[in-house]
Design a protein around this motif. Structure first.
Motif, PDB file in Angstrom:
ATOM      1  N   HIS A 159      -8.694  13.093   5.127  1.00 46.10           N
ATOM      2  CA  HIS A 159      -7.307  13.510   5.347  1.00 46.10           C
ATOM      3  C   HIS A 159      -6.932  13.551   6.824  1.00 46.10           C
ATOM      4  O   HIS A 159      -5.775  13.360   7.171  1.00 46.10           O
ATOM      5  N   LEU A 162      -4.858  10.794   8.140  1.00 45.17           N
ATOM      6  CA  LEU A 162      -3.468  10.705   7.696  1.00 45.17           C
ATOM      7  C   LEU A 162      -2.552  11.717   8.372  1.00 45.17           C
ATOM      8  O   LEU A 162      -1.335  11.619   8.249  1.00 45.17           O
ATOM      9  N   ARG A 217      -9.734   6.775  -1.471  1.00 49.01           N
ATOM     10  CA  ARG A 217      -9.706   8.126  -0.907  1.00 49.01           C
ATOM     11  C   ARG A 217     -10.228   8.067   0.524  1.00 49.01           C
ATOM     12  O   ARG A 217     -11.316   7.565   0.751  1.00 49.01           O
ATOM     13  N   LYS A 250       0.859  -1.183   0.000  1.00 52.31           N
ATOM     14  CA  LYS A 250       0.000   0.000   0.000  1.00 52.31           C
ATOM     15  C   LYS A 250       0.893   1.231   0.000  1.00 52.31           C
ATOM     16  O   LYS A 250       1.899   1.273   0.690  1.00 52.31           O
ATOM     17  N   TYR A 251       0.515   2.204  -0.811  1.00 51.32           N
ATOM     18  CA  TYR A 251       1.198   3.489  -0.829  1.00 51.32           C
ATOM     19  C   TYR A 251       0.171   4.581  -0.551  1.00 51.32           C
ATOM     20  O   TYR A 251      -0.924   4.558  -1.116  1.00 51.32           O
ATOM     21  N   VAL A 252       0.552   5.522   0.269  1.00 52.00           N
ATOM     22  CA  VAL A 252      -0.236   6.733   0.432  1.00 52.00           C
ATOM     23  C   VAL A 252       0.410   7.762  -0.476  1.00 52.00           C
ATOM     24  O   VAL A 252       1.596   8.064  -0.339  1.00 52.00           O
ATOM     25  N   ASP A 258       0.272  11.608  -2.579  1.00 49.24           N
ATOM     26  CA  ASP A 258      -0.250  12.964  -2.471  1.00 49.24           C
ATOM     27  C   ASP A 258      -0.466  13.530  -3.868  1.00 49.24           C
ATOM     28  O   ASP A 258      -0.224  12.851  -4.872  1.00 49.24           O
ATOM     29  N   ILE A 282      -3.623   4.765  -1.786  1.00 51.03           N
ATOM     30  CA  ILE A 282      -4.468   5.481  -0.845  1.00 51.03           C
ATOM     31  C   ILE A 282      -4.114   6.955  -0.949  1.00 51.03           C
ATOM     32  O   ILE A 282      -2.931   7.302  -1.066  1.00 51.03           O
ATOM     33  N   ALA A 283      -5.107   7.804  -0.920  1.00 46.21           N
ATOM     34  CA  ALA A 283      -4.859   9.244  -0.996  1.00 46.21           C
ATOM     35  C   ALA A 283      -5.860   9.973  -0.113  1.00 46.21           C
ATOM     36  O   ALA A 283      -6.979   9.501   0.096  1.00 46.21           O
TER      37      ALA A 283
END
Length: 109
Positions: free
Chosen positions: A84, A87, A81, A9-11, A13, A40-41
């Motif tokens: 925020h 995060l 999504r 998994k990558y978050v 931007d 993931i964002a």
């Protein structure tokens, strides 16, 4: 998964999202890295990407037609999504965007 492989998994931007959507050199490397990953964002990513694309079009660094294509791709992109606020603590602690950029630079070398 059944094969026992771990799911990465990558978050991401807005900065890396724009690179991927416009398929810059960094965006192509990221796309390659992200092939089997869950992305993931923050839910604000859409507004942030739109702001960047608008800025680039107004500055005449990006064609409006290409920006529209990127917006279509953003809308169809299977990003997870999330709010925020979920995060904030982790993003501050690990500074994920800088780390991800460094990691992608290492992969491309």
């Amino acid at each position: 998964s059944r094969s026992g492989a771990r799911c990465v998994k990558y978050v991401i931007d807005a900065s890396i999202a724009v690179e991927v959507l416009l398929q810059s050199a960094l965006g192509r490397r990221a796309t390659s890295q992200f092939q089997t990953a869950i992305l993931i964002a923050p839910e604000l990513v859409d507004a942030q990407v739109l702001a960047v694309l608008r800025h680039e079009v107004l500055g005449k660094r990006l064609d409006a037609t290409r920006a529209s294509e990127a917006i279509d791709d953003l809308r169809d992109w299977d990003l997870v999504r999330i709010p925020h606020r979920e995060l904030v603590t982790d993003a501050w602690r690990v500074q994920a965007p800088k780390y991800l950029r460094r990691e992608l630079d290492d992969v491309g070398s």
